[in-house]
Design an enzyme around this catalytic site. Structure first.
Site, PDB file in Angstrom:
ATOM      1  N   GLU A 119       0.681  -1.254   0.018  1.00 31.29           N
ATOM      2  CA  GLU A 119       0.066   0.122   0.113  1.00 31.29           C
ATOM      3  C   GLU A 119       0.836   1.325   0.076  1.00 31.29           C
ATOM      4  O   GLU A 119       0.235   2.386   0.128  1.00 31.29           O
ATOM      5  CB  GLU A 119      -0.985   0.084   1.239  1.00 31.29           C
ATOM      6  CG  GLU A 119      -1.756  -1.089   1.331  1.00 31.29           C
ATOM      7  CD  GLU A 119      -3.014  -1.281   0.790  1.00 31.29           C
ATOM      8  OE1 GLU A 119      -3.438  -0.193  -0.078  1.00 31.29           O
ATOM      9  OE2 GLU A 119      -3.920  -1.939   1.099  1.00 31.29           O
ATOM     10  N   HIS A 145      -6.941  -3.100  10.276  1.00 30.42           N
ATOM     11  CA  HIS A 145      -8.366  -3.793  10.143  1.00 30.42           C
ATOM     12  C   HIS A 145      -9.032  -3.718  11.635  1.00 30.42           C
ATOM     13  O   HIS A 145      -9.274  -5.044  11.982  1.00 30.42           O
ATOM     14  CB  HIS A 145      -7.959  -5.112   9.736  1.00 30.42           C
ATOM     15  CG  HIS A 145      -7.116  -5.190   8.192  1.00 30.42           C
ATOM     16  ND1 HIS A 145      -6.808  -6.320   8.006  1.00 30.42           N
ATOM     17  CD2 HIS A 145      -7.315  -4.052   7.392  1.00 30.42           C
ATOM     18  CE1 HIS A 145      -6.096  -5.993   6.845  1.00 30.42           C
ATOM     19  NE2 HIS A 145      -6.174  -4.708   6.472  1.00 30.42           N
ATOM     20  N   HIS A 214     -12.850  -3.596   4.406  1.00 25.08           N
ATOM     21  CA  HIS A 214     -11.482  -3.554   4.502  1.00 25.08           C
ATOM     22  C   HIS A 214     -10.875  -3.171   5.625  1.00 25.08           C
ATOM     23  O   HIS A 214     -10.418  -3.883   6.682  1.00 25.08           O
ATOM     24  CB  HIS A 214     -10.914  -3.380   3.188  1.00 25.08           C
ATOM     25  CG  HIS A 214      -9.433  -3.491   3.267  1.00 25.08           C
ATOM     26  ND1 HIS A 214      -8.462  -3.031   2.211  1.00 25.08           N
ATOM     27  CD2 HIS A 214      -8.486  -3.807   4.072  1.00 25.08           C
ATOM     28  CE1 HIS A 214      -7.347  -3.421   2.185  1.00 25.08           C
ATOM     29  NE2 HIS A 214      -7.269  -3.577   3.606  1.00 25.08           N
TER      30      HIS A 214
HETATM   31  P1  13P Z   1       0.861  -5.558   3.037  1.00 22.72           P
HETATM   32  O1  13P Z   1       1.643  -6.694   4.104  1.00 22.72           O
HETATM   33  O2  13P Z   1       1.582  -5.349   1.777  1.00 22.72           O
HETATM   34  O3  13P Z   1       1.345  -4.319   4.058  1.00 22.72           O
HETATM   35  O4  13P Z   1      -0.569  -5.533   2.927  1.00 22.72           O
HETATM   36  C1  13P Z   1      -1.296  -5.685   4.035  1.00 22.72           C
HETATM   37  C2  13P Z   1      -2.676  -4.930   3.901  1.00 22.72           C
HETATM   38  O5  13P Z   1      -3.481  -4.746   4.979  1.00 22.72           O
HETATM   39  C3  13P Z   1      -3.218  -4.604   2.638  1.00 22.72           C
HETATM   40  O6  13P Z   1      -4.369  -3.837   2.670  1.00 22.72           O
HETATM   41 ZN    ZN Z   2      -5.472  -4.045   4.492  1.00 22.89          ZN
END
Ligand code: 13P
Ligand code: ZN
Length: 291
Positions: A119, A145, A214
């Site tokens: 990200e 999250h 998400h």
């Molecule tokens: P990364 O492991 O690449 O940081 O991705 C985790 C994530 O939460 C994607 O939205």
């Molecule tokens: Zn995420």
């Protein structure tokens, strides 16, 4: 919080907060990422550009000219927040933005051959916007999250005003801590330029984005304040979710009381609460129609 020692003071400060995010249940497996724009002078002194040494440059999908020369401490892609203390040198890395914001160079970390979060492009877009809008106050972005917050994107309309007002009306702290409200982005694939583009409009007005179904994407000044912001939102979301699960509120904090709170806290709020004026106007119109 855990007493953690590390030769890089920024890692020493950030790792315990990242570990705490995992303890809160916001960052399962490799879920979530964090990026901190470091004070350029201090970081520059710590990691001087070595003469002719060639450090590989990685092209960014979206150039960020206003971030040229900035240093970021950022979690690696696929790394677990749970390992922040135990494996800090794998979980974290420091990168520098170079070539007019078109590329980055790894300066430190990612010891097992990793790279910044998937990200990262979205984080940089967020940093560029929030650096400008907040007049350099905001420096750190946390994506995680938090379950109660995510659940609301299944139970409530995907609408920024409705979500912001629902949380403001649940807990008095909310309108004071996030008068800029929460901007809702519709469900999109994580890590894409699409989600970055969709977040741009919201980030111009607010430092908090809901990536529907998400997670949250939130910007603040330092590790403590970004944690506190998400903690407050997650608590209000939990209360709101329980209220909805119990059949809905019989009453909630009134718009009048919210206005009183706003008037009394001008000195600590980051901005005026945009959605409140709209809600008051709507309530006035419906009141006139009813009478
Ligand atoms: P990364 O492991 O690449 O940081 O991705 C985790 C994530 O939460 C994607 O939205
Ligand atoms: Zn995420």
């Amino acid at each position: 919080m855990i007493n953690f020692k590390h030769p890089i003071p920024f890692v020493e400060k950030l790792a315990p907060v990242v570990q705490l995010c995992w303890e809160m249940g916001w960052n399962e497996i490799n879920g979530g990422n964090i990026s901190w724009r470091l004070p350029s002078e201090e970081a520059g002194d710590m990691f001087p550009i070595r003469g002719k040494a060639i450090v590989e440059k990685v092209l960014l999908p979206q150039p960020q000219p206003t971030l040229n020369g900035c240093y970021f401490l950022v979690t690696g892609s696929g790394q677990y927040f749970r390992h922040a203390i135990e494996r800090a040198n794998d979980v974290f890395g420091i990168v520098r933005i170079v070539d007019e914001g078109t590329s980055y160079q790894k300066i430190w970390g990612y010891e097992n051959g990793g790279c910044p979060t998937s990200e990262f492009a979205t984080h940089l877009t967020g940093h560029a916007i929030r650096k400008r809008v907040s007049k350099d106050r905001e420096k750190i972005i946390l994506h995680c999250h938090p379950p109660e917050f995510i659940i609301l994107s299944f139970l409530m309309p995907l609408d920024s005003a409705e979500l912001s007002l629902a949380l403001w009306r649940t807990m008095p702290e909310c309108i004071v801590f996030f008068p800029d409200g929460i901007r809702v982005v519709l469900p999109l694939l994580p890590g894409t330029t699409k989600i970055a583009d969709a977040s741009v409009i919201g980030l111009e007005k607010s430092r908090i984005i809901s990536w529907s179904h998400h997670g949250i994407f939130a910007s603040e000044s330092n590790p403590d304040t970004v944690f506190a912001l998400v903690e407050t939102i997650e608590k209000a979301s939990s209360m709101q979710r329980k209220i909805l699960s119990a059949g809905g509120a019989k009453q909630s904090i009134s718009l009048e009381l919210l206005r009183e709170l706003v008037d009394a806290t001008g000195h600590i709020r980051v901005c005026e609460p945009f959605f409140l004026t709209e809600a008051e106007a709507k309530e006035k119109i419906s009141g006139v129609v009813r009478s």
